[in-house]
Design a protein around this motif. Structure first.
Motif, mmCIF file in Angstrom:
data_model
loop_
_atom_site.group_PDB
_atom_site.id
_atom_site.type_symbol
_atom_site.label_atom_id
_atom_site.label_comp_id
_atom_site.label_asym_id
_atom_site.label_seq_id
_atom_site.Cartn_x
_atom_site.Cartn_y
_atom_site.Cartn_z
ATOM 1 N N MET A 61 -6.040 -2.461 -1.915
ATOM 2 C CA MET A 61 -5.293 -1.490 -0.818
ATOM 3 C C MET A 61 -6.131 -0.580 -0.289
ATOM 4 O O MET A 61 -7.125 -0.133 -1.173
ATOM 5 C CB MET A 61 -4.179 -0.710 -1.771
ATOM 6 C CG MET A 61 -3.007 -0.045 -0.939
ATOM 7 S SD MET A 61 -1.816 0.752 -1.932
ATOM 8 C CE MET A 61 -0.661 -0.095 -2.351
ATOM 9 N N ALA A 62 -6.258 -0.413 0.778
ATOM 10 C CA ALA A 62 -7.098 0.452 1.524
ATOM 11 C C ALA A 62 -6.787 1.923 1.111
ATOM 12 O O ALA A 62 -5.575 2.195 0.602
ATOM 13 C CB ALA A 62 -6.903 0.502 3.110
ATOM 14 N N SER A 63 -7.741 2.835 1.290
ATOM 15 C CA SER A 63 -7.697 4.107 0.387
ATOM 16 C C SER A 63 -6.542 4.989 0.964
ATOM 17 O O SER A 63 -6.090 5.794 0.726
ATOM 18 C CB SER A 63 -8.871 4.679 0.443
ATOM 19 O OG SER A 63 -8.964 5.849 1.030
ATOM 20 N N SER A 64 -6.409 4.765 2.456
ATOM 21 C CA SER A 64 -5.500 5.666 3.200
ATOM 22 C C SER A 64 -4.158 5.142 2.737
ATOM 23 O O SER A 64 -3.031 5.984 2.734
ATOM 24 C CB SER A 64 -5.648 5.336 4.898
ATOM 25 O OG SER A 64 -5.460 4.175 5.125
ATOM 26 N N GLU A 65 -3.798 3.724 2.417
ATOM 27 C CA GLU A 65 -2.538 3.422 2.136
ATOM 28 C C GLU A 65 -2.305 3.880 0.696
ATOM 29 O O GLU A 65 -1.180 4.180 0.381
ATOM 30 C CB GLU A 65 -2.582 1.728 2.197
ATOM 31 C CG GLU A 65 -2.252 1.261 3.379
ATOM 32 C CD GLU A 65 -2.574 -0.173 3.359
ATOM 33 O OE1 GLU A 65 -3.313 -0.839 2.620
ATOM 34 O OE2 GLU A 65 -1.531 -0.923 4.056
ATOM 35 N N LEU A 66 -3.308 3.824 -0.056
ATOM 36 C CA LEU A 66 -3.169 4.383 -1.482
ATOM 37 C C LEU A 66 -2.894 5.781 -1.495
ATOM 38 O O LEU A 66 -1.895 6.362 -2.300
ATOM 39 C CB LEU A 66 -4.629 4.389 -2.290
ATOM 40 C CG LEU A 66 -4.613 4.335 -3.683
ATOM 41 C CD1 LEU A 66 -3.655 3.491 -4.386
ATOM 42 C CD2 LEU A 66 -5.993 3.784 -4.287
ATOM 43 N N GLN A 67 -3.558 6.748 -0.555
ATOM 44 C CA GLN A 67 -3.255 8.011 -0.280
ATOM 45 C C GLN A 67 -1.827 8.255 0.074
ATOM 46 O O GLN A 67 -1.172 9.032 -0.569
ATOM 47 C CB GLN A 67 -4.049 8.650 0.852
ATOM 48 C CG GLN A 67 -5.555 8.901 0.458
ATOM 49 C CD GLN A 67 -5.582 9.993 -0.719
ATOM 50 O OE1 GLN A 67 -4.924 10.843 -0.932
ATOM 51 N NE2 GLN A 67 -6.338 9.737 -1.723
ATOM 52 N N GLU A 68 -1.328 7.436 0.979
ATOM 53 C CA GLU A 68 0.125 7.530 1.547
ATOM 54 C C GLU A 68 0.856 7.124 0.486
ATOM 55 O O GLU A 68 2.145 7.867 0.261
ATOM 56 C CB GLU A 68 0.363 6.369 2.407
ATOM 57 C CG GLU A 68 0.999 6.679 3.721
ATOM 58 C CD GLU A 68 1.016 5.572 4.737
ATOM 59 O OE1 GLU A 68 1.902 4.757 4.577
ATOM 60 O OE2 GLU A 68 0.016 5.382 5.504
ATOM 61 N N GLN A 69 0.755 6.134 -0.356
ATOM 62 C CA GLN A 69 1.416 5.877 -1.655
ATOM 63 C C GLN A 69 1.722 6.759 -2.469
ATOM 64 O O GLN A 69 2.779 7.355 -3.194
ATOM 65 C CB GLN A 69 0.868 4.651 -2.309
ATOM 66 C CG GLN A 69 1.801 3.958 -3.522
ATOM 67 C CD GLN A 69 3.281 3.188 -2.718
ATOM 68 O OE1 GLN A 69 3.534 3.240 -1.512
ATOM 69 N NE2 GLN A 69 3.998 2.870 -3.766
ATOM 70 N N GLU A 75 -4.439 7.975 -10.747
ATOM 71 C CA GLU A 75 -5.777 7.650 -10.899
ATOM 72 C C GLU A 75 -6.352 6.457 -10.206
ATOM 73 O O GLU A 75 -7.487 6.457 -9.983
ATOM 74 C CB GLU A 75 -5.619 6.889 -12.566
ATOM 75 C CG GLU A 75 -5.447 7.955 -13.520
ATOM 76 C CD GLU A 75 -4.950 7.539 -14.906
ATOM 77 O OE1 GLU A 75 -4.675 6.352 -15.002
ATOM 78 O OE2 GLU A 75 -4.938 8.480 -15.748
ATOM 79 N N ARG A 76 -5.569 5.500 -9.803
ATOM 80 C CA ARG A 76 -6.017 4.687 -8.649
ATOM 81 C C ARG A 76 -6.640 5.225 -7.352
ATOM 82 O O ARG A 76 -7.737 4.915 -6.923
ATOM 83 C CB ARG A 76 -4.946 3.721 -8.252
ATOM 84 C CG ARG A 76 -4.627 2.603 -9.553
ATOM 85 C CD ARG A 76 -5.510 1.381 -9.831
ATOM 86 N NE ARG A 76 -5.572 0.594 -8.604
ATOM 87 C CZ ARG A 76 -4.678 -0.303 -8.296
ATOM 88 N NH1 ARG A 76 -3.733 -0.717 -9.176
ATOM 89 N NH2 ARG A 76 -5.038 -1.175 -7.161
ATOM 90 N N ALA A 77 -6.032 6.527 -6.932
ATOM 91 C CA ALA A 77 -6.430 7.002 -5.841
ATOM 92 C C ALA A 77 -7.614 7.832 -6.110
ATOM 93 O O ALA A 77 -8.092 8.645 -5.124
ATOM 94 C CB ALA A 77 -5.101 7.739 -5.263
ATOM 95 N N GLY A 78 -8.067 8.300 -7.288
ATOM 96 C CA GLY A 78 -9.130 8.946 -7.774
ATOM 97 C C GLY A 78 -8.803 10.631 -7.713
ATOM 98 O O GLY A 78 -9.546 11.324 -7.567
ATOM 99 N N ASP A 79 -7.432 10.770 -7.851
ATOM 100 C CA ASP A 79 -6.850 12.110 -7.639
ATOM 101 C C ASP A 79 -6.839 12.631 -9.298
ATOM 102 O O ASP A 79 -5.521 12.547 -9.757
ATOM 103 C CB ASP A 79 -5.765 12.334 -6.860
ATOM 104 C CG ASP A 79 -4.967 13.529 -6.808
ATOM 105 O OD1 ASP A 79 -5.745 14.505 -7.510
ATOM 106 O OD2 ASP A 79 -4.158 13.882 -6.156
ATOM 107 N N GLN A 80 -7.716 13.158 -9.589
ATOM 108 C CA GLN A 80 -7.620 13.463 -11.199
ATOM 109 C C GLN A 80 -6.538 14.782 -11.232
ATOM 110 O O GLN A 80 -6.236 14.754 -12.596
ATOM 111 C CB GLN A 80 -9.044 13.696 -11.718
ATOM 112 C CG GLN A 80 -9.895 12.457 -11.957
ATOM 113 C CD GLN A 80 -9.280 11.239 -12.591
ATOM 114 O OE1 GLN A 80 -8.525 11.500 -13.589
ATOM 115 N NE2 GLN A 80 -9.281 10.019 -12.089
ATOM 116 N N ASP A 81 -6.753 15.362 -10.388
ATOM 117 C CA ASP A 81 -5.823 16.863 -10.631
ATOM 118 C C ASP A 81 -4.180 16.337 -10.637
ATOM 119 O O ASP A 81 -3.656 16.825 -11.600
ATOM 120 C CB ASP A 81 -6.017 17.795 -9.509
ATOM 121 C CG ASP A 81 -7.229 18.442 -9.526
ATOM 122 O OD1 ASP A 81 -8.096 18.436 -10.631
ATOM 123 O OD2 ASP A 81 -7.901 18.930 -8.597
#
Ligand SMILES: [Fe+2]
Length: 165
Positions: A1-9, A121-127
């Protein structure tokens, strides 16, 4: 999944949990006033205080992803409208029905936070992953508390209705 799609999700998941928390605030506040069993009312009140924190944490994570206040307001209004329907319907309910509703709601939150944590976690958003873990722990504790009250609440309702054994 592209990172922008991951962000959207991720933003979708965050929007959903934030809406759940707004619903939970109304449900718990109304529930605490309506239920007859004192221990259940106190569980509702305690979790309401925690839920205020959950609403704040999820709102902050949404804001960190650049969600505009107007978009948040829309979600709040939708949540509010959905809730007023539930509350209106809940008005004549028994203590038992409110306990069942709260029990189901906590489990919906548990499922949502477990999945939000994975996506974060998959999106790298640890916060967000950390916030999800922290909230998840309190949702699980709240669910467990309700779990321990169900039989007692069923008996409360029978007694309240004057049903003899
Ligand atoms: Fe909750």
């Amino acid at each position: 999944m592209a990172s922008s799609e991951l962000q959207e999700q991720l933003v979708k998941y965050l929007t959903d949990v934030h809406s759940l928390e707004q619903n939970a605030l109304s449900m718990l506040a109304t529930g605490a006033d309506q239920v007859g069993d004192e221990q259940l009312a106190s569980a509702f009140r305690q979790h309401h205080a925690e839920t205020e924190e959950h609403e704040r944490l999820t709102r902050e994570r949404l804001e960190a992803h650049g969600e505009s206040p107007s978009a948040l307001k829309d979600v709040a209004q939708k949540g509010g409208a959905m809730m007023s329907g539930v509350v209106a319907k809940a008005a004549p309910d028994t203590t038992g029905k409110l306990a069942i509703q709260a029990y189901a709601f906590e489990h919906m939150e548990i499922a949502s936070y477990r999945m939000l944590r994975v996506v974060a976690e998959r999106a790298g958003d640890q916060d967000t992953a950390r916030a999800a873990s922290q909230i998840l722990e309190q949702e699980q504790a709240a669910a467990q508390k309700l779990d321990g009250l169900l039989e007692q609440v069923a008996n409360y309702d029978l007694q309240d209705m004057g049903v003899a054994a």
